[in-house]
Design a protein around this motif. Structure first.
Motif, short mmCIF file in Angstrom:
data_model
loop_
_atom_site.label_atom_id
_atom_site.label_comp_id
_atom_site.label_asym_id
_atom_site.label_seq_id
_atom_site.Cartn_x
_atom_site.Cartn_y
_atom_site.Cartn_z
N LYS A 1 44.36 73.70 24.32
CA LYS A 1 45.02 72.96 25.39
C LYS A 1 46.50 73.31 25.53
O LYS A 1 47.27 72.53 26.08
N GLY A 2 46.92 74.46 25.02
CA GLY A 2 48.28 74.90 25.22
C GLY A 2 49.29 74.26 24.28
O GLY A 2 48.97 73.95 23.13
N ILE A 3 50.50 74.04 24.80
CA ILE A 3 51.59 73.50 23.99
C ILE A 3 52.12 72.22 24.65
O ILE A 3 51.85 71.94 25.82
N THR B 1 59.85 60.11 23.57
CA THR B 1 59.30 59.13 24.51
C THR B 1 58.19 59.72 25.37
O THR B 1 57.11 59.16 25.49
N ASN B 2 58.48 60.88 25.95
CA ASN B 2 57.56 61.49 26.91
C ASN B 2 56.99 62.82 26.39
O ASN B 2 57.66 63.55 25.66
N PHE B 3 55.77 63.11 26.83
CA PHE B 3 55.10 64.36 26.53
C PHE B 3 55.05 65.22 27.79
O PHE B 3 54.72 64.72 28.87
N VAL B 4 55.39 66.51 27.66
CA VAL B 4 55.27 67.46 28.77
C VAL B 4 54.41 68.62 28.27
O VAL B 4 54.72 69.22 27.24
N ASN B 5 53.34 68.92 29.00
CA ASN B 5 52.37 69.92 28.56
C ASN B 5 52.51 71.22 29.35
O ASN B 5 52.82 71.21 30.54
N TYR B 6 52.26 72.34 28.66
CA TYR B 6 52.29 73.67 29.26
C TYR B 6 51.04 74.43 28.84
O TYR B 6 50.61 74.32 27.68
N SER C 1 50.34 82.69 27.25
CA SER C 1 49.38 83.80 27.20
C SER C 1 47.95 83.33 26.94
O SER C 1 47.00 83.95 27.41
N ASN C 2 47.78 82.23 26.19
CA ASN C 2 46.44 81.71 25.91
C ASN C 2 46.58 80.26 25.49
O ASN C 2 47.58 79.86 24.88
N ASN C 3 45.57 79.45 25.78
CA ASN C 3 45.65 78.01 25.50
C ASN C 3 45.36 77.64 24.05
O ASN C 3 45.60 76.49 23.65
N THR C 4 44.82 78.56 23.26
CA THR C 4 44.63 78.28 21.83
C THR C 4 45.83 78.86 21.09
O THR C 4 46.01 80.06 21.01
N VAL C 5 46.67 77.95 20.57
CA VAL C 5 47.96 78.33 19.98
C VAL C 5 47.94 77.97 18.50
O VAL C 5 47.89 76.81 18.13
N THR D 1 49.20 82.97 19.83
CA THR D 1 47.95 82.49 20.43
C THR D 1 46.76 83.40 20.09
O THR D 1 46.92 84.44 19.46
N SER D 2 45.60 82.99 20.55
CA SER D 2 44.41 83.80 20.36
C SER D 2 44.44 85.08 21.17
O SER D 2 43.66 86.01 20.91
N TYR D 3 45.32 85.14 22.17
CA TYR D 3 45.47 86.37 22.95
C TYR D 3 46.93 86.53 23.34
O TYR D 3 47.36 86.14 24.42
N GLY D 4 47.71 87.06 22.42
CA GLY D 4 49.09 87.38 22.72
C GLY D 4 50.12 86.47 22.08
O GLY D 4 49.82 85.38 21.58
N LEU D 5 51.36 86.94 22.12
CA LEU D 5 52.53 86.21 21.64
C LEU D 5 53.35 85.80 22.86
O LEU D 5 53.66 86.62 23.71
#
Length: 198
Positions: A94-96, A102-107, A114-118, A132-136
């Motif tokens: 699910k990315g980073i 206080t707040n969460f911001v997702n990317y 580069s990939n959502n598995t970090v 990540t699973s595919y790239g830096l």
């Protein structure tokens, strides 16, 4: 304070003054399966769990943050602090995520990651780095720049990161890459590593 923390699949251990103190469910760990441990500048310890979000330990009490609080996933792989005190979490699938207290911001990939598995993260004082699973991925707070084998990495699957002495150490399933500026030097078992999976 000289303490060293170790994570395992059944809890964490704090080593201080030649003694171990163990923490598991009985001591407040909601999930004893800990992927990694980080510490912020205020001394809080962050436990990245495998399915129960992240735990912040003040030294006295645990606070749990999950999807219900704004995390994109409850599978947290690593945590790193930025210059403004914010904590960045990497997730499985699910990315980073940036947390300012206080707040969460997702990317994610739609934002340029580069990939959502970090698997890992690091901060060099200017840029955040995510393996990540595919790239830096390098992130300046606004834009991502991604690096792959084509840019000189030894592998596209990055499993560990460490920034030290002006170099980014990049561990992978195929060996080690050292990055200084834009220069990348690779090492594998052929150059003397005990194994390729770093």
């Amino acid at each position: 304070n000289g303490a060293v923390w170790f994570s395992a699949k059944n809890g964490v251990s704090k080593f201080q003054e030649k003694k171990f103190k163990n923490f598991s469910v009985q001591q407040g760990l909601i999930n004893p399966n800990i992927n990694s441990v980080g510490q912020d500048l205020e001394g809080n310890i962050w436990f990245c769990t495998d399915g129960k979000g992240v735990l912040r330990f003040s030294g006295e009490a645990f606070t749990n943050y999950t999807i219900a609080d704004g995390l994109p996933s409850d599978f947290i792989m690593s945590a790193v602090q930025g210059r403004n005190g914010e904590i960045w979490f990497s997730t499985y699938g699910k990315g980073i995520c940036k947390f300012d207290g206080t707040n969460f911001v997702n990317y994610d990939e739609e934002d340029g990651l580069s990939n959502n598995t970090v698997w890992s993260s690091a901060f060099d004082g200017n840029y955040f780095w995510f393996g990540t699973s595919y790239g830096l991925s390098r992130f300046d707070g606004k834009d991502f720049k991604n690096y792959y084998v084509e840019e000189g990495l030894i592998s596209d699957k990055i499993t560990s990161l460490l920034y030290e002495n002006d170099k980014l150490c990049i561990g992978s399933q195929d060996g080690l890459s050292l990055m200084k500026g834009e220069k990348i030097t690779n090492f594998s078992d052929e150059e003397g590593l005990s194994g390729a999976n770093v």
